[in-house]
Enzyme design. Structure first.
Site, PDB file in Angstrom:
ATOM      1  N   HIS A  31       0.824  -1.210   0.000  1.00 58.65           N
ATOM      2  CA  HIS A  31       0.000   0.000   0.000  1.00 58.65           C
ATOM      3  C   HIS A  31       0.861   1.264   0.000  1.00 58.65           C
ATOM      4  CE1 HIS A  31      -2.337   3.116   2.337  1.00 58.65           C
ATOM      5  NE2 HIS A  31      -3.111   2.926   1.283  1.00 58.65           N
ATOM      6  N   GLU A  34       1.669   2.330  -3.444  1.00 63.35           N
ATOM      7  CA  GLU A  34       0.567   3.089  -4.060  1.00 63.35           C
ATOM      8  C   GLU A  34       0.724   4.581  -3.793  1.00 63.35           C
ATOM      9  OE1 GLU A  34      -3.902   4.203  -2.749  1.00 63.35           O
ATOM     10  OE2 GLU A  34      -3.372   2.093  -2.521  1.00 63.35           O
ATOM     11  N   HIS A  35       1.158   4.922  -2.594  1.00 65.79           N
ATOM     12  CA  HIS A  35       1.320   6.327  -2.214  1.00 65.79           C
ATOM     13  C   HIS A  35       2.549   6.963  -2.852  1.00 65.79           C
ATOM     14  CE1 HIS A  35      -1.556   7.172   1.216  1.00 65.79           C
ATOM     15  NE2 HIS A  35      -1.794   5.890   0.959  1.00 65.79           N
ATOM     16  N   GLU A 111      -4.315   7.163   8.187  1.00 63.43           N
ATOM     17  CA  GLU A 111      -5.355   6.286   7.628  1.00 63.43           C
ATOM     18  C   GLU A 111      -5.615   5.111   8.573  1.00 63.43           C
ATOM     19  OE1 GLU A 111      -5.385   5.069   3.451  1.00 63.43           O
ATOM     20  OE2 GLU A 111      -3.797   6.526   3.093  1.00 63.43           O
TER      21      GLU A 111
END
Length: 237
Positions: A31, A34-35, A111
Site C-alpha cells: 500500500h 501506491e502512495h 489512515e
C-alpha cells in the site's frame, strides 16, 4: 480496446503484488507503494508527475488490494503518449524520495488511525481475521501502526525490485486510440524493463470445521453485521 465514444484514453498498470504477498512483519508495504509511485522518478522531481498530468487535462490515481496494486491515468486522447510515458516511468524508475516517504508514512499512519473510528471497516477487518487462520488475506491491507513505522527506504526498495518486474505487470489501454499504435507506444515506453517474476506463495488455509463468530463492542449507535462463506476458487472444476 478501442472505444471512440469520447476523445479520452484510460491507461492502467496492474502490478500483481498486494498485501497477500507480504509477510506479517511488513504488512502494508504494498500500500505504501501506491502512495509513492507518482511522487517522483529519476528524471521527474517530486510533484512533477501530478502537475504534468493535470496540465494536460488528465487525472491519476491508484489502489491496493490483496493481490494487486493498480496505477491509472485518464487523459485526452491526443496526449495518450504522454500518459503512457509517465506511467511507464513511475513503474520502472520511482525514486522513493526519503523526505517524501517520511511524509507519506505519516499519511498512511493517519489512515490506520482513522480506520479505528469507522465501524464498518473494523467489522470487515475482524471478518477476514476470523475467516482466515493461515492465509495472508487475514491481514489488513493497510498494515498496522507498528509495521508502517518500521518501513525503511531499503525495505520498500527491496519489495519494489522484487515485484515490479515485466512478468508481474499488466498494462491496459481503453479509449480513443488505435490498438496497434497503443501496443507500439507501450512497448516503446517500457523498453528496458527487466526482471523475472517471483513465485506467489500462499499458505494453505486449513479446513473450517464449523461456524466461527466474533462480537466487537463499541460506543456506536448502529449495529454492524457481516457474514461470509468460504467457496471454491475460480479455477475449481
Amino acid at each position: 480496446k478501442e472505444n471512440r465514444a469520447a476523445a479520452v484514453v484510460a491507461v492502467q498498470a496492474w502490478v500483481r503484488a498486494g498485501s497477500a504477498d507480504e509477510e506479517d512483519s511488513n504488512a502494508g508495504i504494498a500500500h505504501v507503494h501506491e502512495h509513492m509511485l507518482f511522487k517522483g522518478t529519476r528524471t521527474r522531481a517530486v510533484g512533477e508527475i501530478a502537475r504534468d498530468v493535470e496540465s494536460h487535462g488528465g487525472e491519476i490515481n491508484a489502489w491496493t488490494s490483496f493481490d494487486e496494486t493498480v496505477y491509472h491515468i485518464v487523459m485526452a486522447a491526443r496526449h495518450f503518449g504522454k500518459g503512457v510515458d509517465i506511467l511507464a516511468d513511475a513503474i520502472m524508475n520511482s525514486s522513493f524520495d526519503p523526505a517524501e516517504l517520511a511524509r507519506e508514512k505519516e499519511v498512511v499512519l493517519e489512515e490506520v488511525r482513522q480506520g479505528r473510528d469507522i465501524p464498518s471497516r473494523k467489522v470487515m477487518d475482524e471478518l477476514f481475521q476470523i475467516a482466515f487462520k493461515k492465509h495472508p488475506y487475514r491481514r489488513q491491507i493497510i498494515g498496522t501502526e507498528e509495521t508502517v513505522k518500521s518501513f525503511t527506504r531499503e525495505k520498500i526498495l527491496a519489495f519494489y525490485k522484487r515485484w515490479y518486474v515485466p512478468g508481474n505487470t499488466f498494462v491496459l489501454v481503453v479509449g480513443d486510440v488505435d490498438p496497434k499504435k497503443a501496443v507500439a507506444a507501450v512497448k516503446k515506453a517500457f523498453a528496458g524493463f527487466a526482471g523475472k517474476a517471483p513465485e506467489h506463495k500462499r499458505a494453505k488455509e486449513p479446513a473450517q470445521k464449523g461456524p466461527v463468530a466474533s462480537v466487537l463492542r463499541d460506543k456506536v449507535v448502529e449495529v454492524q453485521f457481516s457474514a461470509a462463506w468460504h467457496v471454491p476458487g475460480l479455477d475449481h472444476p
